[in-house]
Design an enzyme around this catalytic site. Structure first.
Site, PDB file in Angstrom:
ATOM      1  N   CYS A   1       0.455 121.357   3.440  1.00 53.97           N
ATOM      2  CA  CYS A   1       0.888 120.023   3.835  1.00 53.97           C
ATOM      3  C   CYS A   1       0.933 119.899   5.359  1.00 53.97           C
ATOM      4  CB  CYS A   1       2.258 119.727   3.243  1.00 53.97           C
ATOM      5  SG  CYS A   1       2.607 117.955   3.137  1.00 53.97           S
TER       6      CYS A   1
ATOM      7  N   ASP B   1      12.257 120.547  -3.808  1.00 48.87           N
ATOM      8  CA  ASP B   1      12.309 120.848  -2.377  1.00 48.87           C
ATOM      9  C   ASP B   1      13.750 121.073  -1.945  1.00 48.87           C
ATOM     10  OD1 ASP B   1      11.485 121.202   0.234  1.00 48.87           O
ATOM     11  OD2 ASP B   1      10.696 119.182   0.495  1.00 48.87           O
TER      12      ASP B   1
END
Length: 203
Positions: free
Chosen positions: A7, A128
């Site tokens: 990412c 997360d």
């Protein structure tokens, strides 16, 4: 095989690296407050350079639905990852405009957060750390309660990626700061991360 998402891709050099190493996914960050944020125009240019085997994920925080759908329908991104307060109504409306997959992110602080992830109508969920992009690992013990495939994020590095695969068997690992040096993607760290995951997949 555990899939990998790198990412925070933001430059042509990053694309060259992922084209060589071929993770399954990359992430373009569109969230306004992120230091990795890129514009739609930059994402368009980078996507044209991206190997077709690698899927581009757009990362958003409370973005207007029409802006997300436009990027998806123009093939700038292949999936949308929602990191804000987007609810079930938001996901339903987004699906009205596009049939591309949706990932909903959940900050895991308790069993209740896992329960919410289990109930989400998104195609995938991402687990997360609180705050996202903090480079910290949350309590993986909560993951025992997940009942669907998931992306694992939060504090992943080349050093703990193999352990995560061995212990948790996630659908995918999502890494950003863990493969950076001085705030920029590091080709060697990306290679080490992917190697650690692939090695564990073979054991």
């Amino acid at each position: 095989m555990t899939k990998i998402k790198i990412c925070g891709i933001s430059k042509a050099d990053d694309i060259e690296t992922v084209n060589l190493l071929k993770p399954e996914y990359i992430g373009f960050v569109f969230a306004e407050k992120s230091k990795r944020r890129i514009s739609a125009g930059t994402a368009y240019d980078l996507k044209k350079m991206l190997h077709p085997a690698v899927k581009a994920v757009g990362v958003f925080v409370d973005e207007p639905i029409d802006a997300v759908a436009k990027l998806m329908n123009n093939n700038v991104i292949d999936l949308a990852q929602l990191h804000g307060r987007e609810d079930e109504a938001y996901i339903k409306t987004l699906r009205y405009y596009t049939d591309k997959p949706v990932i909903k992110a959940f900050a895991i602080k308790s069993e209740n957060d896992i329960a919410a992830a289990n109930k989400s109508s998104a195609d995938f969920v991402l687990l997360d750390s609180s705050g996202g992009g903090t480079g910290t690992v949350f309590n993986w013990d909560f993951i025992n309660l997940i009942s669907r495939p998931y992306f694992l994020a939060g504090g992943l590095t080349p050093q703990n990626a193999g352990k995560a695969v061995e212990r948790l068997e996630p659908y995918a690992l999502d890494v950003s700061s863990g493969v950076e040096t001085n705030g920029y993607k590091d080709k060697n760290k990306i290679a080490e991360f992917i190697s650690a995951v692939r090695k564990e997949d073979l054991t």
